[in-house]
Structure formats: C-alpha cells, structure tokens
Design a protein around this motif. Structure first.
Motif, PDB file in Angstrom:
ATOM      1  N   MET A 414       1.046  -6.050 -63.108  1.00 41.35           N
ATOM      2  CA  MET A 414       0.395  -4.947 -62.405  1.00 41.35           C
ATOM      3  C   MET A 414      -1.124  -5.069 -62.365  1.00 41.35           C
ATOM      4  SD  MET A 414       2.764  -1.783 -63.791  1.00 41.35           S
ATOM      5  CE  MET A 414       2.004  -0.603 -62.656  1.00 41.35           C
ATOM      6  N   GLU A 481       4.595   2.050 -68.840  1.00 42.07           N
ATOM      7  CA  GLU A 481       4.618   1.845 -67.396  1.00 42.07           C
ATOM      8  C   GLU A 481       3.808   2.907 -66.663  1.00 42.07           C
ATOM      9  OE1 GLU A 481       8.795   1.853 -66.731  1.00 42.07           O
ATOM     10  OE2 GLU A 481       9.103   0.005 -67.886  1.00 42.07           O
ATOM     11  N   SER A 485       0.260   2.159 -64.689  1.00 44.57           N
ATOM     12  CA  SER A 485       0.220   2.533 -63.275  1.00 44.57           C
ATOM     13  C   SER A 485      -0.987   3.412 -62.970  1.00 44.57           C
ATOM     14  CB  SER A 485       1.518   3.263 -62.896  1.00 44.57           C
ATOM     15  OG  SER A 485       1.483   3.676 -61.552  1.00 44.57           O
TER      16      SER A 485
END
Length: 494
Positions: A414, A481, A485
């Motif tokens: 990410m 997560e 994010s």
C-alpha cells in the motif's frame, strides 16, 4: 429580612446527603472553612439554629450538633440569652468582608500560593488518545494477555505452602526469592553471570534509568546518545544535569568512529545505548562494534548503560547476547523489563550491575519505593520457577511475528510509493522512512481527522530525515489495514 450572616452561610455551605460523613460534621467543617477564608469575621453573630435549619433544609438538632462541635473545637462561643459568636483567635483569619461573592468551599485552589520550580524538560510528550485507531512506538497487546490465568497464578501464590515464609524474607532490598529466580532466568536466557546481589528490582524501565542517573551522574557530566534516541531517557538524563552529545548511527548501530572522536575531545561519563534493537530505528549493533565498544569503555573509563528494552521479542534467530554478558571489568550497567508479554501490572523493571553500585542504588530505591510489591514479586518468582513466563512469551511471540509480517506486507503493498523500510528481526515496531521530506505534523493532522492518531513522539524529522517508528504489536490485522489505509490517503493528498 434575613441576616447577612445567614445569607453568607447559604452561599458557601454545600451539603452532600449521600456522603458517608454525617451532616452535622459537614456543616461544622464548612463553617470552619468559611471562618478561615474570611467569609465569617471574628465577632460575627451566627444565626439561630432554627433559622439555619430552615435555610439549609436541616433538622434543628443537626444544627445544634454542628454548633456544639464548633464550640468544642474553639471556633465559636455560645453565650446563653445572647447568641453564638465567632471567636477572635489568632488562628481565625481577620479580614474585611469581601464585596465579591464568596467562593464555594468545595473549590480547591488552582495554583499554589508560593513559587515552585517548573521543569520544562519533563513536560509530558504523550497525547490523550480518543481516536479509534492509533500507532504506538512498539507496545504489546493487552488483549492477548490471559488475564484469568494470571489472576489464578496470583491467587495461588498467596495460598501455596511456603509462600508466607518466603514473603517474610522481604526487606528493603526486595524479595530474596524473586531475585534468586530472576538471576537464574537472566543467566540462562541472556548469558549473564550474576547472583541476587547484582540485581535492583524497580517498578519500570523509567524508574531504573532515573535511579541510575541519580547515582551515576553529576551536573554537567557528558553523556553520549545516538542522534536518534529514546526521548524519555534523554529527558531523564537532562533533568539529572547531564550534558548530552550525539553520535550518528547506520545499519550496524552507533558509529564507533564518531565515538572515538568524542573521546579525544574530553572525558565522557556515560554512553546510553539500545544495542539489541536500537530505539527508534530497530537496527542491531554489530558484533565487531560491540567488541570495540567494550574495549573503548575499558580504555577510557566511561560507563555503558545497556537498555535491553525488548530482548524477549526476536523472530528470525537466537537473540544477540547483551554486552553485559561479555563485560569482565564492571563497565556495563544492564537494564531491562521482565514480563512484557504479560498484563502491565505484572511487568517489572530490573538493573544488573556490580554489587557496590547495586548497594548505592538501593539507597535511592529505599526512598521512593521502600516496600516494593511483595505479592507481585512472589508471583513472578513462582512463574519463573514453574516455567510460566517462558510459556506466556512463547505463545505471544507467534502472534507478534505474524503481525510483523502482516505489517510488512501492508507497507509493501500500500505504501511502496511513499516509504522504505526493513522488516525488523525483532521488537514490536518497524522503522519507516518517507521518500520525500514531508511535513509529518501535517500528515499527523490529516490522519487524525480520519480517526488515526500518530503520536508526536513516534515522529522523527530534520533536514536529513523524515521517518516514524510504527508500532504493530498492539494492533490486529484489521486495525493495521485500516490504519495504513488512512495513512495512505493522507500521503496521497499532498
């Protein structure tokens, strides 16, 4: 018309009918408070008991009991057929009645009436967390703690045969039983060669560093730390009067060459290091530099304080033995924490040092924590003896390794365009460096608006570096997560 004194009473007397203190005592205490603050002046006539009772919603007998208590303590004089008067005594504050409305007696002063020494060095750097997600600098997850098992262990240690006898061996230097068990544990797990006489037991690693600084340092003593170091330790050393100087570090830990240059310019009293997993970068001090560091300490006579704050957490291979295990000249003071995988209440700090230094540090410990925690030390000693500490750690290590790997995968998938990092071989945090020098405080503010707190003390930024220490131990996969994010969205908005 109501008496002025009666009006004054109703303005500062506040009674709590749910309190355990009897109402007549509450009334007496608050009238005394009113006299001391000048709301009731010496010689003032107090209203009759019936009037006071009606005004405050009290039975007359309650007011009579309060007046009797005041008379017994010497605050008022009850004169038959004349009334009740505030006595004029040296302890009664004489003042002109204030034109300002009286302050409630339940309000405590906001500031002292005298000067105090204020320490800006020790200002609290931690922030209150109200966000659903947050990064830490590398802490454990209390949710993994088997609280019920620990509670049973604590309870059983109290009832076990021989426990009372062991507790009777406790004195101002700590539990003999616990020190014996801990010294054996450290000898086996960390290659040390110590006895119970080489141990100081503290409440935390912070207390350990504080006592070390009090005993070892004098004002203006030169202390060397890494250019990126533990902010809390630096605060403690500065408060002790030390002069801090920094040396750079790289992939192998602190620069020995830079230390040699410092040694040529003047006497160094102490070097503070975290060689197993450097705080905050997580790098391990190489074997070659460890040997050189010990040689320099022996040659120049400076003290090495080795803080092994997360020795228990290593994933790839056997942990590197501490410098203290190879110290034959008494130059290393070794400090750490036992039970990091347990609930916070079960953790305890310790210091390992030659016996003469332990004796001096015990004097300071006797001032700030003379009694210690007898029952907890007994419990921890038994947990070491029975292998429970090892079992708890073994279970938690598996989880923390999985979380480390998941964090590395998330960073790679990410944030590859924004950051670089090395997967740590141990500890509970990852050192993350941003590709571009961005305002980390701006990123922090953007993340907070989306429900992610990035504490100030995890951020490191100057002209050369823009980085953060990103703890993963306290988060499950979903929390990681969501947090990554939010951070990605903040970085993409620049």
């Amino acid at each position: 018309m109501s008496s002025p004194v009666l009006l004054s009473l109703s303005s500062f007397v506040q009674l709590d009918r749910n309190a355990s203190t009897p109402l007549f005592i509450q009334l007496a205490q608050q009238i005394i408070n009113g006299i001391q603050r000048g709301y009731l002046t010496a010689g003032a006539k107090l209203p009759g008991t019936r009037l006071v009772g009606d005004q405050l919603g009290l039975h007359r007998k309650t007011v009579i009991a309060a007046y009797d208590e005041l008379e017994a303590q010497g605050w008022i004089d009850i004169i038959p057929n004349k009334g009740t008067f505030v006595l004029q005594q040296s302890r009664v504050k004489q003042s002109i009645p204030s034109t300002k409305p009286p302050i409630s007696t339940t309000q405590y002063p906001i500031k002292t009436g005298y000067d105090i020494q204020i320490s800006n060095i020790l200002d609290n750097p931690f922030e209150e967390n109200r966000a659903p997600y947050f990064f830490s600098d590398g802490t454990t997850d209390i949710r993994l703690t088997q609280v019920r098992n620990l509670s049973l262990q604590y309870s059983s240690s109290m009832n076990r045969k021989g426990s009372l006898q062991r507790m009777s061996q406790y004195h101002e230097n700590g539990s003999i039983f616990f020190k014996e068990q801990l010294s054996n544990y450290l000898n086996l797990s960390r290659g040390l060669h110590i006895s119970k006489h080489n141990l100081l037991i503290t409440r935390s690693s912070e207390m350990s560093i504080y006592i070390i600084a009090k005993v070892i340092l004098k004002p203006l003593d030169k202390v060397i730390v890494a250019e990126l170091s533990n902010f809390a330790v630096n605060m403690t050393l500065l408060q002790a009067g030390a002069t801090l100087e920094t040396i750079p570090l790289d992939k192998e830990g602190i620069s020995i060459e830079a230390l040699k240059q410092k040694l040529k310019t003047g006497r160094i009293r102490m070097l503070y290091i975290t060689p197993h997993h450097h705080y905050p970068t997580t790098v391990t001090l190489s074997a070659k530099r460890r040997l050189e560091l010990l040689q320099l300490a022996n040659e120049y006579g400076f003290i090495i304080v080795e803080d092994d704050y997360d020795y228990d957490f290593h994933y790839e291979k056997a942990a590197v033995l501490p410098l203290a295990s190879a110290d034959t000249n008494g130059m290393v003071i070794y400090t750490g924490t036992l039970g990091q995988s347990l609930a916070p209440a079960f953790r305890t700090g310790f210091v390992v040092a030659p016996q003469n230094l332990i004796q001096e540090m015990n004097k300071y410990l006797g001032i700030i924590d003379r009694q210690g925690d007898i029952i907890m030390e007994q419990t921890l000693g038994e947990m070491i003896e029975e292998g429970e500490i090892h079992r708890h750690l073994k279970k938690s290590l598996k989880v923390y390794r999985e979380r480390r790997d998941h964090m590395s995968d998330l960073l790679q998938d990410m944030l590859e365009d924004y950051v670089s990092f090395d997967t740590p071989n141990g500890g509970l945090a990852t050192w993350v460096q941003f590709h571009q020098i961005k305002s980390l405080m701006t990123i922090k503010e953007k993340c907070l608006k989306q429900g992610l707190l990035i504490p100030r003390h995890t951020l490191y930024q100057n002209k050369q570096i823009s980085a953060m220490r990103m703890g993963f131990g306290h988060m499950d996969n979903l929390e990681m997560e969501q947090s990554i994010s939010i951070l990605k969205n903040a970085l993409a908005s620049f």
